[in-house]
Write an enzyme that holds these catalytic residues in place. Structure first.
Site, short mmCIF file in Angstrom:
data_model
loop_
_atom_site.label_atom_id
_atom_site.label_comp_id
_atom_site.label_asym_id
_atom_site.label_seq_id
_atom_site.Cartn_x
_atom_site.Cartn_y
_atom_site.Cartn_z
N ASP A 34 17.13 -18.60 -35.59
CA ASP A 34 15.83 -18.18 -36.13
C ASP A 34 15.22 -17.19 -35.16
OD1 ASP A 34 13.53 -18.04 -37.69
OD2 ASP A 34 13.07 -20.17 -37.58
N GLY A 54 16.22 -8.35 -20.78
CA GLY A 54 16.12 -7.51 -19.61
C GLY A 54 14.72 -6.97 -19.34
N HIS A 121 17.13 -11.43 4.78
CA HIS A 121 16.21 -12.46 5.27
C HIS A 121 14.73 -12.07 5.18
CE1 HIS A 121 15.49 -10.37 9.13
NE2 HIS A 121 16.75 -10.00 9.00
#
Length: 195
Positions: A34, A54, A121
């Site tokens: 659906d 996206g 990091h």
């Protein structure tokens, strides 16, 4: 996303698509049931949903609606991805094969991290960003909400901020901060227009 979900032990029961022509067609052996917009609260509550869209803004809007109506947006991390134990990963995040998420990285809700992405990091990724495959994100920088990073892009350590709702074109090398709601392309990356 279908394959990632199955690798992680989920069974995909069906797809939803807003295109009327796709209703009742088959995708990867599973029926398009659906339109998502036709679902009622009781059809969403306590059920798992993956949103494989996206467009960052649309993906965020749909996932927030799912959560508001009691639906679940699980985080899916491919078994070959490497995630530091000190990294923080939000809900509804999809991390694909061979991604490498370093020490103290923060990834907020509803992001897509594509295959072979490296995030160095102490970097933070805002809500509903999409980092395309084979991209490298430097250390100690902030990517704000709904940023799209194109395939094979590099954002070098030393950049402080990538502004919200911006687009980094495929293959770009970003050496300086990026304005919000802007498109940057090239090597080195330069702003070509506002969004």
């Amino acid at each position: 996303m279908y394959e990632l979900a199955e690798i992680l032990g989920y069974r995909v029961k069906g797809f939803y698509d807003e295109d009327d022509k796709k209703i009742d067609t088959m995708v990867m052996g599973v029926r398009v049931l659906d339109k998502f917009s036709n679902l009622k609260k009781d059809e969403i509550s306590q059920k798992n949903f993956i949103v494989a869209i996206g467009n960052n803004k649309i993906r965020q809007t749909i996932m927030e609606k799912i959560n508001k109506l009691g639906g679940i947006t699980p985080t899916l991390i491919h078994p070959t991805a490497t995630i530091s134990p000190s990294a923080e990963i939000g809900k509804g995040v999809y991390i694909q094969a061979n991604a490498y998420i370093w020490t103290k990285v923060k990834i907020d809700d509803y992001c897509i991290i594509s295959p072979n992405v490296v995030i160095c990091h102490h970097t933070s990724i805002g809500k509903a960003c999409l980092i395309s495959n084979v991209s490298g994100i430097g250390a100690s920088l902030k990517i704000e909400d709904r940023v799209f990073v194109g395939m094979g892009s590099t954002i070098v350590t030393g950049v402080k901020v990538i502004g919200q709702d911006s687009i980094i074109g495929a293959g770009a090398v970003v050496l300086n901060d990026v304005d919000e709601k802007s498109v940057y392309v090239g090597v080195p990356a330069k702003k070509i227009r506002d969004i």
